[in-house]
Design an enzyme around this catalytic site. Structure first.
Site, PDB file in Angstrom:
ATOM      1  N   ASP A 240      14.411  46.917  33.869  1.00 22.55           N
ATOM      2  CA  ASP A 240      13.397  45.911  34.091  1.00 22.55           C
ATOM      3  C   ASP A 240      12.404  46.364  35.163  1.00 22.55           C
ATOM      4  OD1 ASP A 240      12.234  43.484  33.870  1.00 22.55           O
ATOM      5  OD2 ASP A 240      13.938  42.282  34.525  1.00 22.55           O
TER       6      ASP A 240
ATOM      7  N   CYS B 117      20.316  36.275  12.399  1.00 22.40           N
ATOM      8  CA  CYS B 117      20.007  34.871  12.680  1.00 22.40           C
ATOM      9  C   CYS B 117      20.136  34.066  11.388  1.00 22.40           C
ATOM     10  CB  CYS B 117      18.573  34.722  13.203  1.00 22.40           C
ATOM     11  SG  CYS B 117      18.384  35.148  14.948  1.00 22.40           S
TER      12      CYS B 117
HETATM   13  C1  B12 Z   1       8.372  39.488  30.682  1.00 30.37           C
HETATM   14  C2  B12 Z   1       9.842  39.132  30.616  1.00 30.37           C
HETATM   15  C3  B12 Z   1      10.183  37.789  30.583  1.00 30.37           C
HETATM   16  C4  B12 Z   1       9.151  36.688  30.393  1.00 30.37           C
HETATM   17  C5  B12 Z   1       8.740  36.663  28.894  1.00 30.37           C
HETATM   18  C6  B12 Z   1       9.942  36.702  27.925  1.00 30.37           C
HETATM   19  C7  B12 Z   1       9.667  37.384  26.594  1.00 30.37           C
HETATM   20  N1  B12 Z   1      10.233  36.892  25.538  1.00 30.37           N
HETATM   21  O1  B12 Z   1       8.949  38.362  26.546  1.00 30.37           O
HETATM   22  C8  B12 Z   1       9.941  35.435  30.884  1.00 30.37           C
HETATM   23  C9  B12 Z   1       9.660  35.225  32.366  1.00 30.37           C
HETATM   24  C10 B12 Z   1       9.636  34.140  30.144  1.00 30.37           C
HETATM   25  C11 B12 Z   1      11.367  35.909  30.702  1.00 30.37           C
HETATM   26  C12 B12 Z   1      12.446  35.052  30.564  1.00 30.37           C
HETATM   27  C13 B12 Z   1      13.741  35.464  30.383  1.00 30.37           C
HETATM   28  N2  B12 Z   1      14.217  36.717  30.510  1.00 30.37           N
HETATM   29 CO1  B12 Z   1      13.089  38.227  30.678  1.00 30.37          CO
HETATM   30  N3  B12 Z   1      12.084  39.889  30.647  1.00 30.37           N
HETATM   31  C14 B12 Z   1      10.821  40.143  30.579  1.00 30.37           C
HETATM   32  C15 B12 Z   1      10.583  41.657  30.528  1.00 30.37           C
HETATM   33  C16 B12 Z   1      10.196  42.124  31.932  1.00 30.37           C
HETATM   34  C17 B12 Z   1       9.529  42.112  29.511  1.00 30.37           C
HETATM   35  C18 B12 Z   1       9.680  41.476  28.107  1.00 30.37           C
HETATM   36  C19 B12 Z   1       8.534  41.845  27.213  1.00 30.37           C
HETATM   37  O2  B12 Z   1       8.200  42.994  27.087  1.00 30.37           O
HETATM   38  N4  B12 Z   1       7.897  40.848  26.582  1.00 30.37           N
HETATM   39  C20 B12 Z   1       6.772  41.096  25.689  1.00 30.37           C
HETATM   40  C21 B12 Z   1       6.873  40.247  24.425  1.00 30.37           C
HETATM   41  C22 B12 Z   1       5.809  40.673  23.432  1.00 30.37           C
HETATM   42  O3  B12 Z   1       8.139  40.506  23.853  1.00 30.37           O
HETATM   43  P1  B12 Z   1       8.946  39.467  23.009  1.00 30.37           P
HETATM   44  O4  B12 Z   1       8.495  38.071  23.257  1.00 30.37           O
HETATM   45  O5  B12 Z   1      10.370  39.756  23.203  1.00 30.37           O
HETATM   46  O6  B12 Z   1       8.491  39.825  21.516  1.00 30.37           O
HETATM   47  C23 B12 Z   1       9.179  40.834  20.775  1.00 30.37           C
HETATM   48  C24 B12 Z   1       9.832  40.259  19.530  1.00 30.37           C
HETATM   49  O7  B12 Z   1      10.102  38.878  19.630  1.00 30.37           O
HETATM   50  C25 B12 Z   1       8.939  40.689  18.423  1.00 30.37           C
HETATM   51  N5  B12 Z   1       7.935  39.720  17.987  1.00 30.37           N
HETATM   52  C26 B12 Z   1       6.953  39.136  18.701  1.00 30.37           C
HETATM   53  N6  B12 Z   1       6.213  38.357  17.924  1.00 30.37           N
HETATM   54  C27 B12 Z   1       6.735  38.440  16.692  1.00 30.37           C
HETATM   55  C28 B12 Z   1       6.327  37.804  15.512  1.00 30.37           C
HETATM   56  C29 B12 Z   1       7.067  38.053  14.344  1.00 30.37           C
HETATM   57  C30 B12 Z   1       6.637  37.386  13.120  1.00 30.37           C
HETATM   58  C31 B12 Z   1       8.199  38.938  14.375  1.00 30.37           C
HETATM   59  C32 B12 Z   1       8.987  39.181  13.156  1.00 30.37           C
HETATM   60  C33 B12 Z   1       8.576  39.556  15.573  1.00 30.37           C
HETATM   61  C34 B12 Z   1       7.832  39.299  16.710  1.00 30.37           C
HETATM   62  O8  B12 Z   1       8.251  41.856  18.900  1.00 30.37           O
HETATM   63  C35 B12 Z   1       8.108  41.813  20.287  1.00 30.37           C
HETATM   64  C36 B12 Z   1       8.286  43.214  20.832  1.00 30.37           C
HETATM   65  O9  B12 Z   1       9.567  43.724  20.562  1.00 30.37           O
HETATM   66  C37 B12 Z   1      12.020  42.166  30.109  1.00 30.37           C
HETATM   67  C38 B12 Z   1      12.414  43.520  30.667  1.00 30.37           C
HETATM   68  C39 B12 Z   1      11.712  44.636  29.930  1.00 30.37           C
HETATM   69  N7  B12 Z   1      11.143  45.553  30.660  1.00 30.37           N
HETATM   70  O10 B12 Z   1      11.706  44.642  28.700  1.00 30.37           O
HETATM   71  C40 B12 Z   1      12.967  41.049  30.627  1.00 30.37           C
HETATM   72  C41 B12 Z   1      14.148  40.687  29.753  1.00 30.37           C
HETATM   73  C42 B12 Z   1      13.668  40.547  28.336  1.00 30.37           C
HETATM   74  N8  B12 Z   1      14.559  39.318  30.246  1.00 30.37           N
HETATM   75  C43 B12 Z   1      15.777  39.125  30.234  1.00 30.37           C
HETATM   76  C44 B12 Z   1      16.372  37.866  30.532  1.00 30.37           C
HETATM   77  C45 B12 Z   1      17.876  37.845  30.800  1.00 30.37           C
HETATM   78  C46 B12 Z   1      15.581  36.706  30.545  1.00 30.37           C
HETATM   79  C47 B12 Z   1      16.085  35.256  30.575  1.00 30.37           C
HETATM   80  C48 B12 Z   1      17.307  35.007  29.716  1.00 30.37           C
HETATM   81  C49 B12 Z   1      16.351  34.861  32.053  1.00 30.37           C
HETATM   82  C50 B12 Z   1      16.749  33.411  32.254  1.00 30.37           C
HETATM   83  N9  B12 Z   1      17.953  33.008  31.915  1.00 30.37           N
HETATM   84  O11 B12 Z   1      15.958  32.640  32.754  1.00 30.37           O
HETATM   85  C51 B12 Z   1      14.836  34.493  30.038  1.00 30.37           C
HETATM   86  C52 B12 Z   1      14.885  34.330  28.517  1.00 30.37           C
HETATM   87  C53 B12 Z   1      13.698  33.602  27.945  1.00 30.37           C
HETATM   88  C54 B12 Z   1      13.509  33.904  26.459  1.00 30.37           C
HETATM   89  N10 B12 Z   1      13.778  32.955  25.593  1.00 30.37           N
HETATM   90  O12 B12 Z   1      13.112  35.023  26.139  1.00 30.37           O
HETATM   91  C55 B12 Z   1      16.578  40.318  29.726  1.00 30.37           C
HETATM   92  C56 B12 Z   1      17.022  40.031  28.283  1.00 30.37           C
HETATM   93  C57 B12 Z   1      18.389  40.565  27.930  1.00 30.37           C
HETATM   94  C58 B12 Z   1      18.701  40.250  26.493  1.00 30.37           C
HETATM   95  N11 B12 Z   1      19.964  40.049  26.179  1.00 30.37           N
HETATM   96  O13 B12 Z   1      17.831  40.203  25.663  1.00 30.37           O
HETATM   97  C59 B12 Z   1      15.509  41.486  29.885  1.00 30.37           C
HETATM   98  C60 B12 Z   1      15.594  42.564  28.814  1.00 30.37           C
HETATM   99  C61 B12 Z   1      15.706  42.081  31.285  1.00 30.37           C
HETATM  100  C62 B12 Z   1      16.898  43.027  31.342  1.00 30.37           C
HETATM  101  N12 B12 Z   1      16.688  44.238  31.761  1.00 30.37           N
HETATM  102  O14 B12 Z   1      18.021  42.695  31.021  1.00 30.37           O
HETATM  103  N13 B12 Z   1      11.446  37.269  30.666  1.00 30.37           N
HETATM  104  S1  SF4 Z   2      20.274  30.156  17.969  1.00 30.84           S
HETATM  105 FE1  SF4 Z   2      18.375  31.309  17.681  1.00 30.84          FE
HETATM  106  S2  SF4 Z   2      18.875  33.413  18.251  1.00 30.84           S
HETATM  107 FE2  SF4 Z   2      20.836  32.334  17.922  1.00 30.84          FE
HETATM  108  S3  SF4 Z   2      21.350  32.751  15.760  1.00 30.84           S
HETATM  109 FE3  SF4 Z   2      20.251  30.799  15.827  1.00 30.84          FE
HETATM  110  S4  SF4 Z   2      18.098  31.402  15.460  1.00 30.84           S
HETATM  111 FE4  SF4 Z   2      19.186  33.267  16.042  1.00 30.84          FE
END
Ligand code: B12
Ligand code: SF4
Ligand code: SF4
Length: 376
Positions: free
Chosen positions: A142, A196
């Protein structure tokens, strides 16, 4: 000319996996650096402004999806996961259901995971270098602009769920991710498949409606973002939905059926500290800045600082039961707080209690279910 000391990359990978297990990681996987589809999703997410005040997300742009631009020469990303669910903590739903208590996300009850995992990852890489000779690498938890979930998925560690966390059939989602970016062309793993299915449980479980569509998270509405990353005032319309969540949020993961298969943390540093699994809000709000510093140093919570910590607790105290006189006196005691941000949140909380008192005697309805319910 042939290399006089060729490295057996298969053996090196097996050795890495064995060392990783010994260091407390539950799984290791290797992926290439190519994630073009995820890059497109990332760019769209940024274009929609879903990152809110996290300017670094926009600043880093495609660096996050191109590990070889970050560390030239990188050809593989070795991902690891480490379980963090603390076995001895009070039941999460019970705490969420008691508004005189504060809810701290289960990942932050012990010591800061960044330090724990970075240390273990450095040992992992150094151990291999000692066996096979020097190679190029950088460890990340991270801490660098890397799209961790997409790379870990491609390394076979799990799939990205509709709530956007990575999860696995044998581990649920209560784990952290870390990586070694390396120039060693280690053998690749097979990407994990998604499971899922037709489940959508996490989407309506989100108290603020932050999961705007499957796999799409508007961070600006996410309680994790609002309580940790967001520096300024918490939007007034979202405050009631925060309930008693004062640091992070777990609701979308608590409802996920795959978390039945999650394992508890084995690392001793993830043990609960200072009763953070079920703290009384009023008592937390009486901590001085010096007490916050002394108690939270070494915890991930330390990073948000005393002011944001106090802001979050003030909101939760505003959402405390109308009958909670302890909450009211804790709020009154900080009406003249040195921070304008805290004062404004204290006034909002007191006003919320006043409205409740002058209404027909009925409590203002926030999301009262243990795991919360959407506000819209
Ligand atoms: C920024 C960030 C946040 C932000 C944004 C979260 C997010 N979803 O991006 C905030 C502050 C909200 C956050 C919250 C949390 N985070 Co955080 N966060 C990060 C960080 C630093 C970057 C994530 C990132 O790149 N986001 C960019 C967006 C674009 O990514 P995304 O939403 O996941 O989208 C992906 C997919 O969903 C998909 N996608 C997107 N749109 C679409 C549309 C379609 C149609 C499809 C098919 C796919 C798709 O492609 C995207 C790229 O892979 C990472 C660490 C890291 N360097 O990766 C930790 C990380 C993701 N977080 C982590 C954690 C633990 C959390 C929390 C659980 C903490 C908590 N309990 O409060 C919450 C969970 C919230 C949630 N529901 O996601 C862990 C997750 C571990 C795991 N098992 O996944 C990480 C990996 C840190 C770590 N090193 O462990 N986080
Ligand atoms: S709760 Fe959300 S992440 Fe978990 S299996 Fe259901 S759709 Fe997937
Ligand atoms: S349930 Fe909580 S952590 Fe999950 S998306 Fe909603 S606000 Fe964020």
């Amino acid at each position: 000319m042939t290399d006089p000391h060729p490295i057996d990359l298969y053996a090196a990978k097996l050795e890495l996996a064995a060392r990783a297990r010994a260091l407390g990681f539950t799984k290791l996987g290797v992926a290439s650096v190519d994630i073009p589809e995820d890059e497109q999703h990332l760019l769209r997410w940024l274009d929609e402004g879903f990152h809110g005040e996290m300017d670094y997300m926009r600043r880093h742009g495609t660096l996050r999806s191109r590990p070889a631009d970050l560390v030239p020469g990188t050809v593989r990303v070795v991902s690891v996961r480490m379980d963090y669910w603390p076995s001895s903590a009070r039941d999460a739903e019970e705490v969420l259901g008691d508004r005189s208590l504060g809810y701290v996300s289960r990942y932050a009850l012990g010591r800061d995971y960044h330090k724990i995992m970075r240390r273990a990852l450095a040992q992992l890489a150094e151990g291999l270098a000692a066996r096979i000779g020097p190679f190029g690498y950088r460890v990340c938890v991270d801490s660098a602009p890397v799209l961790e979930k997409a790379l870990a998925r491609n390394g076979g560690l799990g799939w990205i769920g509709k709530h956007t966390n990575l999860l696995a059939r044998d581990a649920g989602s209560w784990f952290f991710l870390g990586e070694i970016l390396t120039d060693l062309p280690l053998p690749l793993d097979t990407p994990a498949t998604a499971h899922c299915g037709s489940c959508q449980a996490c989407i309506p479980a989100c108290p603020t409606g932050a999961i705007v569509a499957p796999y799409r998270l508007d961070a600006r509405r996410c309680i994790s973002y609002l309580t940790i990353e967001h520096h300024s005032a918490i939007p007034v319309e979202l405050r009631p939905a925060l309930g008693n969540r004062i640091y992070g949020c777990d609701d979308c993961q608590l409802v996920c059926p795959w978390n039945k298969f999650a394992r508890t943390a084995t690392h001793p540093d993830f043990k609960v500290r200072y009763g953070l699994d079920a703290p009384r809000l009023a008592a937390l709000f009486r901590w001085t800045a010096a007490e916050f510093d002394a108690r939270m140093r070494g915890s991930a919570i330390y990073r948000i600082g005393y002011e944001r910590w106090s802001r979050n607790i003030a909101v939760a105290l505003g959402n405390a039961p109308a009958s909670d006189s302890e909450a009211l006196s804790a709020l009154h005691a900080r009406r003249e707080d040195a921070s304008a941000l805290v004062r404004e949140h204290v006034e909002w909380a007191l006003e919320r209690h006043r409205v409740r008192e002058t209404s027909t005697g009925q409590a203002i309805s926030g999301p009262e279910t243990p795991t919360g319910e959407p506000i819209s």
